[in-house]
Design a protein around this motif. Structure first.
Motif, PDB file in Angstrom:
ATOM      1  N   ALA A 156       0.805  -1.323   0.034  1.00 56.70           N
ATOM      2  CA  ALA A 156      -0.061  -0.085  -0.001  1.00 56.70           C
ATOM      3  C   ALA A 156       0.719   1.269  -0.059  1.00 56.70           C
ATOM      4  N   ASN A 157       2.004   1.083   0.024  1.00 57.19           N
ATOM      5  CA  ASN A 157       2.947   2.469  -0.274  1.00 57.19           C
ATOM      6  C   ASN A 157       2.650   3.357  -1.031  1.00 57.19           C
ATOM      7  N   GLY A 158       2.373   4.569  -0.623  1.00 58.35           N
ATOM      8  CA  GLY A 158       2.115   5.685  -1.361  1.00 58.35           C
ATOM      9  C   GLY A 158       0.539   5.962  -1.409  1.00 58.35           C
ATOM     10  N   GLY A 159      -0.192   4.901  -1.075  1.00 55.44           N
ATOM     11  CA  GLY A 159      -1.737   4.540  -1.138  1.00 55.44           C
ATOM     12  C   GLY A 159      -2.442   4.490   0.209  1.00 55.44           C
ATOM     13  N   THR A 160      -3.640   3.914   0.229  1.00 47.07           N
ATOM     14  CA  THR A 160      -4.223   3.772   1.419  1.00 47.07           C
ATOM     15  C   THR A 160      -4.261   2.274   1.562  1.00 47.07           C
ATOM     16  N   LEU A 161      -4.120   2.045   3.049  1.00 51.61           N
ATOM     17  CA  LEU A 161      -4.255   0.739   3.542  1.00 51.61           C
ATOM     18  C   LEU A 161      -5.569   0.586   4.510  1.00 51.61           C
ATOM     19  N   PHE A 162      -6.471  -0.408   3.949  1.00 51.17           N
ATOM     20  CA  PHE A 162      -7.727  -0.636   4.779  1.00 51.17           C
ATOM     21  C   PHE A 162      -7.695  -1.769   5.580  1.00 51.17           C
ATOM     22  N   LEU A 163      -7.540  -1.828   6.871  1.00 47.13           N
ATOM     23  CA  LEU A 163      -7.791  -2.810   7.713  1.00 47.13           C
ATOM     24  C   LEU A 163      -9.024  -3.067   8.345  1.00 47.13           C
ATOM     25  N   ASP A 164      -9.529  -4.019   7.822  1.00 40.23           N
ATOM     26  CA  ASP A 164     -11.069  -4.443   8.141  1.00 40.23           C
ATOM     27  C   ASP A 164     -10.783  -5.345   9.434  1.00 40.23           C
ATOM     28  N   GLU A 165     -12.259  -5.282  10.405  1.00 41.47           N
ATOM     29  CA  GLU A 165     -12.280  -5.890  11.474  1.00 41.47           C
ATOM     30  C   GLU A 165     -11.146  -5.904  12.383  1.00 41.47           C
ATOM     31  N   ILE A 166     -10.556  -4.300  12.424  1.00 44.52           N
ATOM     32  CA  ILE A 166      -9.633  -4.343  13.521  1.00 44.52           C
ATOM     33  C   ILE A 166      -9.758  -4.507  14.850  1.00 44.52           C
ATOM     34  N   GLY A 167     -11.002  -4.626  15.202  1.00 41.24           N
ATOM     35  CA  GLY A 167     -11.716  -4.815  16.547  1.00 41.24           C
ATOM     36  C   GLY A 167     -11.292  -6.226  16.992  1.00 41.24           C
ATOM     37  N   ASN A 168     -11.050  -7.079  16.009  1.00 40.03           N
ATOM     38  CA  ASN A 168     -11.208  -8.746  16.533  1.00 40.03           C
ATOM     39  C   ASN A 168      -9.913  -9.395  16.600  1.00 40.03           C
ATOM     40  N   ILE A 169      -8.561  -8.523  16.739  1.00 42.77           N
ATOM     41  CA  ILE A 169      -7.420  -8.889  16.884  1.00 42.77           C
ATOM     42  C   ILE A 169      -6.975  -9.048  18.183  1.00 42.77           C
ATOM     43  N   SER A 170      -5.928  -9.695  18.601  1.00 44.12           N
ATOM     44  CA  SER A 170      -5.493  -9.836  19.821  1.00 44.12           C
ATOM     45  C   SER A 170      -4.540  -8.967  20.302  1.00 44.12           C
ATOM     46  N   LEU A 171      -4.424  -8.771  21.577  1.00 43.51           N
ATOM     47  CA  LEU A 171      -3.393  -7.501  22.037  1.00 43.51           C
ATOM     48  C   LEU A 171      -2.019  -7.819  21.602  1.00 43.51           C
ATOM     49  N   PRO A 172      -1.347  -9.128  21.314  1.00 45.08           N
ATOM     50  CA  PRO A 172      -0.105  -9.083  20.719  1.00 45.08           C
ATOM     51  C   PRO A 172       0.056  -8.802  19.360  1.00 45.08           C
ATOM     52  N   GLN A 173      -1.048  -8.994  18.446  1.00 43.56           N
ATOM     53  CA  GLN A 173      -1.261  -8.326  17.380  1.00 43.56           C
ATOM     54  C   GLN A 173      -1.480  -6.943  17.258  1.00 43.56           C
ATOM     55  N   GLN A 174      -2.335  -6.461  18.259  1.00 42.26           N
ATOM     56  CA  GLN A 174      -2.220  -4.918  18.238  1.00 42.26           C
ATOM     57  C   GLN A 174      -1.115  -4.096  18.255  1.00 42.26           C
TER      58      GLN A 174
END
Length: 457
Positions: free
Chosen positions: A240-258
């Motif tokens: 996504a460099n230079g553009g837009t990164l869309f992280l969907d369902e970000i509320g579902n990831i674990s604390l280490p992933q966060q």
């Protein structure tokens, strides 16, 4: 008018800001007047007119509500309804600035700003004066043309308005809303209307990534870094460099992933698995979730520092049940689409069908409506969609056996309830095929349609 002939007033309680703006504009405009105390605003306006006024939204560091900005904006417009006011705001107050636009401001700039952004806002404001735009007339919300979203309801017009104002900025955006409300469409709209539109738009469904694939998918890996790593892989951040990164369902990831995402966002660097090389990334981040993310943060299940990083601005999508006649607008849109796709004439939606669609609560939102219309187009006889052509998904019925592990009977059931439940389960099992459902139930297709109408299915 030409900015070179403009008289500009800048009102901000930060001396450094006033000095920087005056130094920038002194060669770009006819006159620059700066004022630290907003109490002197009306006196200044009575002495001489200003073509453009840059107005800060907050003047007391302990009260970052933006109310002072609204107060002085209203005072300015009371004195001069045609005044051109550009609001000055911090990143966290962008939504307040959008509200200020509805109350009569011309534009807003976010501090700290790049000089070219401020000059661009000045040119735009001066051009607006030339074209005779009225600043105190309520602004029309932008249409959904160009980003494939439809809606005439007030709630959706507000969403379109925010997209139109927020998209050209670099603000990170958090999109909130139930499943099926169109969060990815909003993310794509923000990208398409931004200055990054010519660059990549990259999606990552975080809920679909396993613990083992998470880092590889987002940050990439080098050949041989783990058992199945047979070649180098570019991660979503780098893609996504230079553009837009869309992280969907970000509320579902674990604390280490966060923690890993937070580190990448803070440093604007990623390190692929199996490598020590840091790769710089320039992205505009858009995230989305359907979970109560602030409640999770209160329970220490979601990092507050990550929330601060991803939600410079929030856009909340309304559920379909709160969008009024948008249901019919969307139903007709989907009907035309699926009629063309299935080589059928565009059908007429009967009054009875409209009534049924408006009465349904749409727990599955736009996605459920889309599927219901597609089934109706495929199964309908003739060129009119009738109430019986719409069979709502049993998966979306609250408390239905399809969504409830166990049905507990707390008293005698009415025969009509048993019949309705059975019909819905059989139709769902046959994926909406009325002929197959009628055959399984041991009745004719006509008889099944009568029962669908009887039970308002």
């Amino acid at each position: 008018m030409n900015a070179k002939n403009a008289r500009v007033l800048v009102v901000d309680d930060e001396t450094d800001v006033l000095f920087a703006v005056k130094m920038l504009l002194k060669t770009e405009v006819k006159e620059v007047v700066t004022e630290k105390n907003p109490e002197n605003l009306l006196s200044l306006l009575s002495k001489q007119p200003f073509d453009v006024i840059f107005l800060d939204m907050n003047y007391k560091s302990a009260l970052n509500t933006g109310n002072e900005g609204f107060f002085w904006l209203n005072k300015i417009l009371e004195k001069d309804k045609s005044a051109t006011v550009v609001m000055i705001t911090a990143y966290g107050d962008v939504e307040l600035a959008v509200r200020a636009l509805k109350e009569g401001a011309t534009d807003f700039i976010v501090k700290p700003w790049r000089n070219e952004k401020l000059l661009e806002a000045l040119e735009k404001a001066c051009a607006g004066r030339t074209s005779g735009e009225s600043k105190n007339v309520p602004r029309r919300a932008p249409t959904s043309e160009g980003f494939d979203m439809l809606g005439q309801s007030e709630a959706m017009q507000d969403v379109f308005y925010k997209i139109d104002k927020i998209a050209p900025t670099e603000a990170n955006v958090l999109i909130l809303g139930e499943n099926g409300t169109g969060k990815e469409l909003v993310a794509r709209a923000l990208h398409q209307k931004s200055f990054r539109a010519g660059k990549p738009f990259v999606c990552a469904d975080l809920a679909a990534l396993s613990e083992g694939l998470f880092e590889s998918e987002l940050f990439g890996h080098k050949k041989g870094s783990f058992t199945d790593a047979k070649e180098d892989r570019t991660g979503r951040f780098e893609a996504a460099n230079g553009g837009t990164l869309f992280l969907d369902e970000i509320g579902n990831i674990s604390l280490p992933q966060q923690a890993k995402i937070l580190t990448a966002l803070q440093n604007r660097l990623v390190i692929p698995l199996g490598s020590n090389q840091q790769i710089p990334v320039d992205i505009r981040l858009v995230s989305a979730t359907n979970v109560p993310i602030y409640e999770l943060a209160a329970k220490n299940q979601f990092r507050k520092d990550l929330i601060y990083r991803i939600n410079t601005v929030e856009i909340t999508l309304p559920p379909l049940r709160e969008r009024g006649d948008d249901v019919i607008l969307l139903a007709r849109h989907f009907a035309a689409h699926y009629a063309a796709k299935n080589h059928k004439p565009v059908p007429f939606v009967s009054e009875g069908a409209i009534k049924k669609l408006k009465q349904h609560s749409w727990p599955g939102n736009i996605r459920e409506l889309q599927h219901a219309v597609e089934r109706a187009i495929i199964l309908a006889d003739g060129q009119e969609l009738r109430p019986q052509d719409f069979a709502f998904s049993a998966m979306e019925q609250p408390g239905h056996p399809a969504t409830t592990p166990e049905l507990v009977e707390e008293g005698p059931l009415q025969l009509s309830e048993v019949e309705r439940t059975t019909i819905m389960r059989v139709i769902e099992r046959n994926k909406g095929n009325i002929s197959k459902a009628a055959k399984e139930l041991g009745i004719t297709r006509t008889a099944l349609y009568r029962r669908l109408e009887k039970h308002d299915i």
